[in-house]
Motif scaffolding. Structure first.
Motif, PDB file in Angstrom:
ATOM      1  N   PRO A   1       0.862  -1.360  -0.164  1.00  7.77           N
ATOM      2  CA  PRO A   1      -0.421  -0.191   0.435  1.00  7.77           C
ATOM      3  C   PRO A   1       1.055   1.575   0.164  1.00  7.77           C
ATOM      4  O   PRO A   1       1.907   0.884   0.736  1.00  7.77           O
ATOM      5  CB  PRO A   1      -0.529  -0.725   1.200  1.00  7.77           C
ATOM      6  CG  PRO A   1      -0.393  -1.148   2.135  1.00  7.77           C
ATOM      7  CD  PRO A   1       0.597  -2.144   1.680  1.00  7.77           C
ATOM      8  N   PRO A   2       0.120   2.386  -0.531  1.00  8.06           N
ATOM      9  CA  PRO A   2       1.163   3.799  -0.577  1.00  8.06           C
ATOM     10  C   PRO A   2       1.846   4.043   0.737  1.00  8.06           C
ATOM     11  O   PRO A   2       3.139   4.318   0.636  1.00  8.06           O
ATOM     12  CB  PRO A   2      -0.036   4.848  -1.354  1.00  8.06           C
ATOM     13  CG  PRO A   2      -0.960   3.829  -1.935  1.00  8.06           C
ATOM     14  CD  PRO A   2      -1.249   2.775  -1.058  1.00  8.06           C
ATOM     15  N   SER A   3       1.169   3.902   1.911  1.00 10.02           N
ATOM     16  CA  SER A   3       1.263   4.944   3.164  1.00 10.02           C
ATOM     17  C   SER A   3       2.965   3.648   3.597  1.00 10.02           C
ATOM     18  O   SER A   3       3.371   4.023   4.082  1.00 10.02           O
ATOM     19  CB  SER A   3       0.817   4.389   4.146  1.00 10.02           C
ATOM     20  OG  SER A   3       0.922   2.862   4.132  1.00 10.02           O
ATOM     21  N   LEU A   4       3.248   2.014   2.501  1.00  8.87           N
ATOM     22  CA  LEU A   4       4.350   1.818   2.897  1.00  8.87           C
ATOM     23  C   LEU A   4       5.280   1.521   1.991  1.00  8.87           C
ATOM     24  O   LEU A   4       6.637   1.628   2.228  1.00  8.87           O
ATOM     25  CB  LEU A   4       4.151  -0.658   3.301  1.00  8.87           C
ATOM     26  CG  LEU A   4       3.797  -0.182   4.855  1.00  8.87           C
ATOM     27  CD1 LEU A   4       2.872  -1.775   5.055  1.00  8.87           C
ATOM     28  CD2 LEU A   4       4.413   0.467   5.958  1.00  8.87           C
ATOM     29  N   ALA A   5       4.812   2.002   0.390  1.00 11.12           N
ATOM     30  CA  ALA A   5       5.746   1.523  -0.340  1.00 11.12           C
ATOM     31  C   ALA A   5       6.738   2.840  -0.538  1.00 11.12           C
ATOM     32  O   ALA A   5       7.662   2.468  -1.466  1.00 11.12           O
ATOM     33  CB  ALA A   5       4.814   1.688  -1.636  1.00 11.12           C
ATOM     34  N   ARG A   6       6.707   3.845   0.113  1.00 11.18           N
ATOM     35  CA  ARG A   6       7.543   5.011   0.877  1.00 11.18           C
ATOM     36  C   ARG A   6       8.566   4.808   1.200  1.00 11.18           C
ATOM     37  O   ARG A   6       9.862   5.494   0.336  1.00 11.18           O
ATOM     38  CB  ARG A   6       6.798   6.608   0.840  1.00 11.18           C
ATOM     39  CG  ARG A   6       5.553   7.088   0.086  1.00 11.18           C
ATOM     40  CD  ARG A   6       4.850   7.999   0.919  1.00 11.18           C
ATOM     41  NE  ARG A   6       4.453   7.740   2.124  1.00 11.18           N
ATOM     42  CZ  ARG A   6       4.136   8.980   2.831  1.00 11.18           C
ATOM     43  NH1 ARG A   6       5.127  10.011   3.022  1.00 11.18           N
ATOM     44  NH2 ARG A   6       3.555   8.404   4.070  1.00 11.18           N
ATOM     45  N   PHE A   7       8.638   4.315   2.256  1.00  8.54           N
ATOM     46  CA  PHE A   7       9.483   3.652   2.685  1.00  8.54           C
ATOM     47  C   PHE A   7       9.970   1.946   3.045  1.00  8.54           C
ATOM     48  O   PHE A   7      11.278   1.919   3.006  1.00  8.54           O
ATOM     49  CB  PHE A   7       9.114   3.737   4.712  1.00  8.54           C
ATOM     50  CG  PHE A   7       8.348   4.598   5.043  1.00  8.54           C
ATOM     51  CD1 PHE A   7       9.066   6.251   5.143  1.00  8.54           C
ATOM     52  CD2 PHE A   7       7.230   4.599   4.538  1.00  8.54           C
ATOM     53  CE1 PHE A   7       8.078   7.065   5.999  1.00  8.54           C
ATOM     54  CE2 PHE A   7       6.106   6.013   5.190  1.00  8.54           C
ATOM     55  CZ  PHE A   7       6.824   7.258   5.816  1.00  8.54           C
TER      56      PHE A   7
END
Ligand SMILES: [Zn+2]
Length: 238
Positions: free
Chosen positions: A59-65
């Motif tokens: 999900p985008p919230s995790l994909a950034r990190f």
């Protein structure tokens, strides 16, 4: 019934800070490690079993990190052994972190085996553990839960090894005269076992050390979940 083959499969690499792999080892802080994402294919007389399923788009919230790359992926690694997802009858998850159950839903004919404590924790992890669990990877699946040490099929036993997560388990495989312990993240690196240095991502340090000691007592050849020193295993029992 017996184990006929064991193969180490690969689902690429996830970038981790080495400080996350050995507790309080400050000399590792800030060093990037391309952690191997390993699964185990176990072929018995009657079943094809998979231990852990790597990672899938986040999900985008995790994909950034969370950074990962796949030069090989689990499906390709399976088909290289002539196995299709529908051939897999059992999936064992060591735990429900995103890099260990990401591709579970590909195995539509499999039953999924996890420790009861892990499944219940994964539904509502504490704030400090939440980053590791991606519900989309497992919440729609039915699991067969086990408690503690349990024989799954002749030659394949799960063993509870809590600490990294509350309901973590490792998998013991007896193949001919060789015995393997797939440690999961009870020991992401071989040095966690060899030096009795616990992993850095930790729910309960005391239980984790106890789990490492029980793995050492169990003996055999240890397969650490993320260690780059150990990338190949293809055993056919004669
Ligand atoms: Zn992991």
């Amino acid at each position: 019934m017996a184990v006929r083959e064991i193969h180490l499969l690969h689902d690429g690499y996830m970038e981790l800070d080495m400080g996350m792999l050995v507790y309080m080892k400050t000399s590792y802080y800030g060093i990037k490690y391309q952690a191997a994402l390993k699964s185990l294919l176990i072929v018995t007389d009657s079943e094809k079993m998979l231990v852990d399923t790597g990672i899938a788009p986040l999900p985008p919230s995790l994909a950034r990190f969370v950074k990962y790359r796949k030069d090989t992926d689990l499906m390709g690694s399976l088909s290289a052994h002539g196995v299709s997802p529908d051939d897999i009858s059992v999936v064992i998850n060591t735990h429900m972190h995103m890099d260990h159950c990401g591709n579970n839903s590909h195995f539509r004919k499999a039953r999924y085996i996890v420790q009861r404590d892990e499944l219940s924790y994964s539904k509502n992890p504490d704030r400090f553990m939440r980053g590791g669990y991606v519900r989309e990877f497992y919440e729609h699946l039915n699991f067969d839960t086990v408690d503690g040490r349990q024989l799954i099929t002749n030659g394949v036993t799960v063993m509870d090894t809590p600490g990294h997560t509350p309901g973590h388990q490792s998998v013991i495989v007896q193949a001919g005269d060789r015995k393997f312990v797939y440690t999961g993240d009870a020991a992401p690196l071989l040095e966690n076992i060899e030096k009795r240095d616990i992993t850095g991502i930790i729910y309960d340090p005391k239980k984790e050390l106890d789990s490492i000691d029980r793995i050492r007592t169990e003996g055999g050849e240890f397969i650490a979940s993320h260690d780059l020193l150990q990338m190949k295993l293809d055993l056919v029992v004669r």
